[in-house]
Write a protein that holds these residues in place. Structure first.
Motif, PDB file in Angstrom:
ATOM      1  N   LEU A  66     -20.712 -35.719 -10.636  1.00  0.00           N
ATOM      2  CA  LEU A  66     -19.463 -35.250 -11.244  1.00  0.00           C
ATOM      3  C   LEU A  66     -18.699 -36.357 -11.948  1.00  0.00           C
ATOM      4  N   ARG A  67     -19.350 -37.467 -12.227  1.00  0.00           N
ATOM      5  CA  ARG A  67     -18.720 -38.500 -13.045  1.00  0.00           C
ATOM      6  C   ARG A  67     -19.030 -38.279 -14.518  1.00  0.00           C
ATOM      7  N   ARG A  68     -19.974 -37.387 -14.808  1.00  0.00           N
ATOM      8  CA  ARG A  68     -20.373 -37.127 -16.190  1.00  0.00           C
ATOM      9  C   ARG A  68     -19.559 -35.982 -16.772  1.00  0.00           C
ATOM     10  N   PHE A  69     -19.547 -35.927 -18.097  1.00  0.00           N
ATOM     11  CA  PHE A  69     -18.684 -35.002 -18.837  1.00  0.00           C
ATOM     12  C   PHE A  69     -19.043 -33.533 -18.599  1.00  0.00           C
ATOM     13  N   VAL A  70     -20.292 -33.178 -18.830  1.00  0.00           N
ATOM     14  CA  VAL A  70     -20.699 -31.771 -18.771  1.00  0.00           C
ATOM     15  C   VAL A  70     -20.539 -31.175 -17.366  1.00  0.00           C
ATOM     16  N   PRO A  71     -20.970 -31.856 -16.301  1.00  0.00           N
ATOM     17  CA  PRO A  71     -20.732 -31.269 -14.974  1.00  0.00           C
ATOM     18  C   PRO A  71     -19.245 -31.115 -14.640  1.00  0.00           C
ATOM     19  N   GLN A  72     -18.401 -32.036 -15.115  1.00  0.00           N
ATOM     20  CA  GLN A  72     -16.967 -31.900 -14.850  1.00  0.00           C
ATOM     21  C   GLN A  72     -16.398 -30.680 -15.563  1.00  0.00           C
ATOM     22  N   VAL A  73     -16.817 -30.460 -16.803  1.00  0.00           N
ATOM     23  CA  VAL A  73     -16.341 -29.288 -17.544  1.00  0.00           C
ATOM     24  C   VAL A  73     -16.814 -28.013 -16.855  1.00  0.00           C
ATOM     25  N   ALA A  74     -18.079 -27.997 -16.446  1.00  0.00           N
ATOM     26  CA  ALA A  74     -18.633 -26.799 -15.801  1.00  0.00           C
ATOM     27  C   ALA A  74     -17.941 -26.515 -14.471  1.00  0.00           C
ATOM     28  N   VAL A  75     -17.727 -27.533 -13.667  1.00  0.00           N
ATOM     29  CA  VAL A  75     -17.073 -27.328 -12.373  1.00  0.00           C
ATOM     30  C   VAL A  75     -15.623 -26.913 -12.584  1.00  0.00           C
ATOM     31  N   GLY A  76     -14.931 -27.510 -13.556  1.00  0.00           N
ATOM     32  CA  GLY A  76     -13.557 -27.111 -13.854  1.00  0.00           C
ATOM     33  C   GLY A  76     -13.471 -25.655 -14.287  1.00  0.00           C
ATOM     34  N   PHE A  77     -14.404 -25.217 -15.125  1.00  0.00           N
ATOM     35  CA  PHE A  77     -14.432 -23.831 -15.592  1.00  0.00           C
ATOM     36  C   PHE A  77     -14.704 -22.873 -14.434  1.00  0.00           C
ATOM     37  N   VAL A  78     -15.745 -23.154 -13.670  1.00  0.00           N
ATOM     38  CA  VAL A  78     -16.118 -22.272 -12.557  1.00  0.00           C
ATOM     39  C   VAL A  78     -15.031 -22.259 -11.493  1.00  0.00           C
ATOM     40  N   LEU A  79     -14.455 -23.424 -11.210  1.00  0.00           N
ATOM     41  CA  LEU A  79     -13.420 -23.490 -10.188  1.00  0.00           C
ATOM     42  C   LEU A  79     -12.172 -22.724 -10.593  1.00  0.00           C
ATOM     43  N   SER A  80     -11.880 -22.685 -11.883  1.00  0.00           N
ATOM     44  CA  SER A  80     -10.733 -21.907 -12.357  1.00  0.00           C
ATOM     45  C   SER A  80     -10.962 -20.413 -12.145  1.00  0.00           C
ATOM     46  N   LEU A  81     -12.174 -19.953 -12.388  1.00  0.00           N
ATOM     47  CA  LEU A  81     -12.487 -18.536 -12.140  1.00  0.00           C
ATOM     48  C   LEU A  81     -12.498 -18.217 -10.648  1.00  0.00           C
ATOM     49  N   VAL A  82     -13.043 -19.142  -9.852  1.00  0.00           N
ATOM     50  CA  VAL A  82     -13.049 -18.956  -8.399  1.00  0.00           C
ATOM     51  C   VAL A  82     -11.619 -18.953  -7.863  1.00  0.00           C
ATOM     52  N   ASP A  83     -10.759 -19.786  -8.458  1.00  0.00           N
ATOM     53  CA  ASP A  83      -9.357 -19.835  -8.057  1.00  0.00           C
ATOM     54  C   ASP A  83      -8.696 -18.468  -8.228  1.00  0.00           C
ATOM     55  N   ALA A  84      -8.936 -17.839  -9.359  1.00  0.00           N
ATOM     56  CA  ALA A  84      -8.355 -16.516  -9.606  1.00  0.00           C
ATOM     57  C   ALA A  84      -8.892 -15.490  -8.609  1.00  0.00           C
ATOM     58  N   ALA A  85     -10.191 -15.549  -8.318  1.00  0.00           N
ATOM     59  CA  ALA A  85     -10.768 -14.607  -7.363  1.00  0.00           C
ATOM     60  C   ALA A  85     -10.220 -14.841  -5.952  1.00  0.00           C
ATOM     61  N   LEU A  86     -10.074 -16.106  -5.562  1.00  0.00           N
ATOM     62  CA  LEU A  86      -9.533 -16.398  -4.236  1.00  0.00           C
ATOM     63  C   LEU A  86      -8.072 -15.997  -4.119  1.00  0.00           C
ATOM     64  N   MET A  87      -7.299 -16.196  -5.181  1.00  0.00           N
ATOM     65  CA  MET A  87      -5.893 -15.772  -5.149  1.00  0.00           C
ATOM     66  C   MET A  87      -5.797 -14.257  -4.972  1.00  0.00           C
ATOM     67  N   GLY A  88      -6.664 -13.542  -5.677  1.00  0.00           N
ATOM     68  CA  GLY A  88      -6.691 -12.089  -5.514  1.00  0.00           C
ATOM     69  C   GLY A  88      -7.118 -11.681  -4.121  1.00  0.00           C
ATOM     70  N   GLY A  89      -8.096 -12.386  -3.573  1.00  0.00           N
ATOM     71  CA  GLY A  89      -8.560 -12.081  -2.223  1.00  0.00           C
ATOM     72  C   GLY A  89      -7.508 -12.341  -1.162  1.00  0.00           C
ATOM     73  N   VAL A  90      -6.778 -13.455  -1.296  1.00  0.00           N
ATOM     74  CA  VAL A  90      -5.721 -13.760  -0.324  1.00  0.00           C
ATOM     75  C   VAL A  90      -4.588 -12.753  -0.449  1.00  0.00           C
ATOM     76  N   SER A  91      -4.263 -12.362  -1.675  1.00  0.00           N
ATOM     77  CA  SER A  91      -3.222 -11.340  -1.871  1.00  0.00           C
ATOM     78  C   SER A  91      -3.653 -10.011  -1.254  1.00  0.00           C
ATOM     79  N   LEU A  92      -4.894  -9.663  -1.442  1.00  0.00           N
ATOM     80  CA  LEU A  92      -5.407  -8.423  -0.860  1.00  0.00           C
ATOM     81  C   LEU A  92      -5.401  -8.486   0.663  1.00  0.00           C
ATOM     82  N   LEU A  93      -5.701  -9.653   1.206  1.00  0.00           N
ATOM     83  CA  LEU A  93      -5.744  -9.811   2.654  1.00  0.00           C
ATOM     84  C   LEU A  93      -4.361  -9.689   3.287  1.00  0.00           C
ATOM     85  N   PHE A  94      -3.358 -10.322   2.685  1.00  0.00           N
ATOM     86  CA  PHE A  94      -2.044 -10.362   3.317  1.00  0.00           C
ATOM     87  C   PHE A  94      -1.086  -9.286   2.839  1.00  0.00           C
TER      88      PHE A  94
END
Length: 177
Positions: free
Chosen positions: A92-120
């Motif tokens: 994760l010191r290289r450019f492309v993996p950082q961009v990919a992880v940032g992109f995927v993590l942003s989508l996962v963030d939205a899904a987790l926020m929805g899941g926590v909202s649904l849970l509580f």
């Protein structure tokens, strides 16, 4: 420990900037700086320090977003663990993996926020017309990930607690009085 304190300060400053920019512009046009700071903390800090920073940044996001208290903090800790897992498998010191992880993590963030909202709250509906905005924000967050990673490495190197020390050699061949 100085690096962790510095990242808490920089991350909370990023949370404030993100809140101001989201009010001025559309939230879809602002990268998730809290998420990026937590990602950078996972890459450059140790496990305990990084988790404290991720939790602190999540609480800062909770304060300005109006969500459930602890929702962002809980999600940031989960994302911290995910990034540490990715870092063990990817460079994760290289450019492309950082961009990919940032992109995927942003989508996962939205899904987790929805899941926590649904849970509580037991009420979460997917706004299908907002998917395009979510993808745009994920692209912006992924594009900003290498710059935040570089800033994290530079800040950690600057605040490094292990200073270069001069080595002291003792000459053992000389007679000692």
């Amino acid at each position: 420990m100085r690096s962790a304190i510095a990242w808490c300060g920089l991350g909370l400053f990023g949370v404030a900037i993100q809140a101001i920019a989201a009010d001025a512009f559309s939230a879809q046009l602002v990268p998730d700086l809290s998420l990026l700071a937590a990602l950078a903390a996972a890459l450059v800090l140790g496990p305990a320090e990084g988790m404290i920073v991720a939790f602190t940044l999540g609480l800062g996001s909770d304060m300005v977003s109006g969500s459930l208290l602890g929702q962002h903090a809980f999600v940031r800790v989960i994302e911290f663990v995910m990034v540490r897992g990715f870092a063990s498998q990817l460079d994760l010191r290289r450019f492309v993996p950082q961009v990919a992880v940032g992109f995927v993590l942003s989508l996962v963030d939205a899904a987790l926020m929805g899941g926590v909202s649904l849970l509580f709250v037991s009420a979460f509906t997917v706004a299908w017309n907002e998917i395009g905005g979510l993808l745009a924000r994920a692209l912006l967050t992924g594009a900003a990930a290498p710059a935040v990673g570089q800033l994290a490495r530079a800040t950690t190197a600057w605040l490094s607690e292990t200073e270069a020390r001069r080595e002291m050699r003792l000459e053992t061949r000389r007679p000692v009085l």
